[in-house]
Motif scaffolding. Structure first.
Motif, PDB file in Angstrom:
ATOM      1  N   THR A 171       0.823  -1.212   0.000  1.00 32.61           N
ATOM      2  CA  THR A 171       0.000   0.000   0.000  1.00 32.61           C
ATOM      3  C   THR A 171       0.857   1.261   0.000  1.00 32.61           C
ATOM      4  OG1 THR A 171      -0.270  -0.220   2.410  1.00 32.61           O
ATOM      5  CG2 THR A 171      -2.014  -1.102   1.024  1.00 32.61           C
ATOM      6  N   CYS A 208      -1.803   2.649  11.740  1.00 33.83           N
ATOM      7  CA  CYS A 208      -2.211   3.703  10.828  1.00 33.83           C
ATOM      8  C   CYS A 208      -1.587   5.031  11.248  1.00 33.83           C
ATOM      9  CB  CYS A 208      -3.731   3.825  10.789  1.00 33.83           C
ATOM     10  SG  CYS A 208      -4.466   4.438  12.328  1.00 33.83           S
ATOM     11  N   LEU A 287     -11.069  -1.465  -1.060  1.00 38.55           N
ATOM     12  CA  LEU A 287     -10.612  -0.411  -0.160  1.00 38.55           C
ATOM     13  C   LEU A 287     -10.949  -0.866   1.248  1.00 38.55           C
ATOM     14  CD1 LEU A 287      -9.476   1.451  -2.244  1.00 38.55           C
ATOM     15  CD2 LEU A 287     -11.834   0.986  -2.983  1.00 38.55           C
ATOM     16  N   TYR A 289     -10.495  -1.144   5.286  1.00 34.74           N
ATOM     17  CA  TYR A 289     -10.133  -0.310   6.438  1.00 34.74           C
ATOM     18  C   TYR A 289      -8.884  -0.880   7.099  1.00 34.74           C
ATOM     19  CZ  TYR A 289     -11.262   2.764  10.436  1.00 34.74           C
ATOM     20  OH  TYR A 289     -11.255   3.733  11.401  1.00 34.74           O
ATOM     21  N   ASP A 290      -7.856  -0.079   7.146  1.00 26.37           N
ATOM     22  CA  ASP A 290      -6.535  -0.575   7.547  1.00 26.37           C
ATOM     23  C   ASP A 290      -5.949   0.259   8.678  1.00 26.37           C
ATOM     24  OD1 ASP A 290      -6.433   1.567   5.737  1.00 26.37           O
ATOM     25  OD2 ASP A 290      -4.446   1.032   5.016  1.00 26.37           O
ATOM     26  N   VAL A 296      -6.284  -6.004   7.562  1.00 24.63           N
ATOM     27  CA  VAL A 296      -6.460  -6.147   6.112  1.00 24.63           C
ATOM     28  C   VAL A 296      -6.471  -7.624   5.756  1.00 24.63           C
ATOM     29  CG1 VAL A 296      -5.428  -5.688   3.851  1.00 24.63           C
ATOM     30  CG2 VAL A 296      -5.409  -3.908   5.618  1.00 24.63           C
ATOM     31  N   ASN A 335      -6.382  -0.957  -1.486  1.00 28.93           N
ATOM     32  CA  ASN A 335      -6.019   0.386  -1.014  1.00 28.93           C
ATOM     33  C   ASN A 335      -5.068   1.075  -1.981  1.00 28.93           C
ATOM     34  OD1 ASN A 335      -7.698  -0.232   1.066  1.00 28.93           O
ATOM     35  ND2 ASN A 335      -6.106  -0.432   2.621  1.00 28.93           N
ATOM     36  N   GLY A 339      -4.298   4.083   1.724  1.00 28.08           N
ATOM     37  CA  GLY A 339      -5.037   3.711   2.908  1.00 28.08           C
ATOM     38  C   GLY A 339      -4.708   4.516   4.147  1.00 28.08           C
ATOM     39  N   ASN A 340      -5.272   4.042   5.261  1.00 25.11           N
ATOM     40  CA  ASN A 340      -5.001   4.665   6.558  1.00 25.11           C
ATOM     41  C   ASN A 340      -3.545   4.526   6.958  1.00 25.11           C
ATOM     42  OD1 ASN A 340      -7.778   5.234   7.000  1.00 25.11           O
ATOM     43  ND2 ASN A 340      -8.124   3.203   7.854  1.00 25.11           N
ATOM     44  N   HIS A 351     -11.153   6.027   2.074  1.00 27.77           N
ATOM     45  CA  HIS A 351     -11.458   4.822   1.313  1.00 27.77           C
ATOM     46  C   HIS A 351     -12.694   5.028   0.445  1.00 27.77           C
ATOM     47  CE1 HIS A 351      -8.743   3.413   4.379  1.00 27.77           C
ATOM     48  NE2 HIS A 351      -8.746   2.185   3.913  1.00 27.77           N
ATOM     49  N   GLU A 354     -11.697   7.123  -2.569  1.00 27.04           N
ATOM     50  CA  GLU A 354     -10.991   6.316  -3.569  1.00 27.04           C
ATOM     51  C   GLU A 354     -11.946   5.388  -4.309  1.00 27.04           C
ATOM     52  OE1 GLU A 354      -7.613   4.712  -5.714  1.00 27.04           O
ATOM     53  OE2 GLU A 354      -8.073   6.609  -4.698  1.00 27.04           O
TER      54      GLU A 354
END
Length: 392
Positions: A171, A208, A287, A289-290, A296, A335, A339-340, A351, A354
């Motif tokens: 990512t 993150c 996408l 949530y990370d 992930v 992502n 991402g985060n 996200h 995107e």
């Protein structure tokens, strides 16, 4: 949909801006993207209990006064935290379908000042029955709690830290060409290994970013969207909720297996696939949530991109990579915005941006002919949520 955002700031660097200042800018940018006037907004769909980064609260009346919105026919919020970001778009569609509103905004703004940090939120909380267990155990932040779930997954399925590193590196490779990304420098495995261990097995780069900024999304009906500035991103399906066995997620150590070593999304994923008639294999981009890299991997399993316990091998085969060719080896690019972990952490809203841009065909790291984008929220305390966006 219309999407808008502020610049993204490293935690604490947005001052002297305020939460409302950044939220207002994001909303105005989203309106400009949609081609509507801010006074046309007549609905607000929040998540995180209308919390602005858990550290402040949004107030509908204040936003209306600040932006000159004359009236709203819909103002509602999902409970809990970042797990609700796609679910809030579903909440917006409910208001639209009930004809309570015509243009609904969903937003998140985050500003972490030195005395207010998400990273130590549990340690800073007043004692209660749950915290009285967590705090003496040194579980003072989400990362410490998440490390326990990650270690359980490693124990049950042989998952390795190399897989977490691959998620972070894959990512990160997507941010080199993104002007607003916070982390853009190339990242090698040696760089990852040199990152400090914060909560074994999680290194700093598995966490993150802590970011200030705001993101807003405008949702309307498909018919009205035909008159908007860009081709619409259609909400093909959206589900939120979860099971009692997941419950308070990483803030609760009473979960049994297999939920304990999961993202808590399996039940929502099943609802989403049943609702849409699609499956993981139909997604062109994911996408996910990370907030922490192991989540992930666990979402890839819960949504069916691979079987339970196979996330390690799936990731290490390069199947989440965009920079080696979208969908390499039968995988799905994950992502594509960074991402985060690498672009910014605005509690999941980047996200959604995107996902919208991917199905519009305007993303910086565009997946060729992307028709379906999966966007997820959480893993977090319930509700968690997932959404499929579709090209018009």
């Amino acid at each position: 949909m219309g999407v808008g955002a502020t610049d993204y700031y490293v935690r604490g660097k947005s001052w002297p801006r305020t939460i409302n200042d950044m939220a207002g800018e994001a909303i105005l940018n989203a309106c400009a993207d949609a081609g509507i006037h801010v006074r046309q907004i007549d609905g607000i769909a929040y998540y995180s209990g209308a919390g602005a980064g858990y550290l402040d609260k949004f107030d509908t009346a204040s936003l209306m006064e600040t932006l000159g919105i004359p009236h709203v026919g819909f103002s509602a919020s999902l409970t809990s935290g970042g797990g609700g970001c796609p679910g809030a778009i579903g909440l917006a569609t409910a208001g639209l379908m009930n004809e309570d509103c015509t243009y609904t905004v969903t937003l998140m703004a985050l500003q972490q000042l030195p005395q207010h940090r998400l990273g130590v939120v549990f340690g800073a909380s007043a004692p209660n029955p749950e915290n009285s267990f967590l705090q003496p155990s040194g579980l003072v932040g989400p990362g410490h709690l998440m490390s326990v779930l990650a270690r359980r997954h490693m124990h049950l399925y042989g998952t390795t830290q190399d897989a977490f590193a691959e998620i972070v590196m894959a990512t990160r490779a997507n941010t080199a060409n993104r002007p607003k990304a916070v982390r853009k420098a190339p990242l090698s495995k040696a760089d990852y290994d040199a990152s400090p261990m914060l909560a074994d097995p999680l290194r700093r780069l598995d966490f993150c970013l802590e970011t200030d900024g705001a993101v807003a999304v405008i949702t309307t009906t498909a018919e009205r969207a035909k008159d908007c500035r860009h081709p619409p991103a259609l909400v093909h399906g959206c589900a939120h909720g979860g099971t009692r066995r997941w419950g308070r997620a990483f803030a609760w150590m009473g979960m049994p297996d297999p939920e304990f070593a999961s993202s808590g999304h399996a039940w929502v994923a099943d609802r989403l696939w049943e609702q849409t008639g699609l499956r993981a294999a139909d997604m062109d981009v994911a996408l996910l949530y990370d907030h922490f890299s192991p989540m992930v991997l666990m979402q890839l399993e819960d949504y069916g991109f691979c079987a339970k316990g196979e996330g390690n091998d799936y990731v290490l085969a390069g199947k989440v990579r965009y920079d080696r060719g979208a969908g390499v080896n039968g995988g799905v690019p994950v992502n594509t915005h960074g991402g985060n972990l690498n672009e910014a952490y605005i509690i999941g809203m980047t996200h959604i941006v995107e996902g919208v841009e991917q199905v519009r065909g305007t993303a910086i790291n565009q997946v060729t002919d992307a028709e379906f984008a999966l966007v997820t929220g959480g893993p977090a305390s319930l509700p968690v949520s997932g959404m499929v966006l579709r090209r018009a």
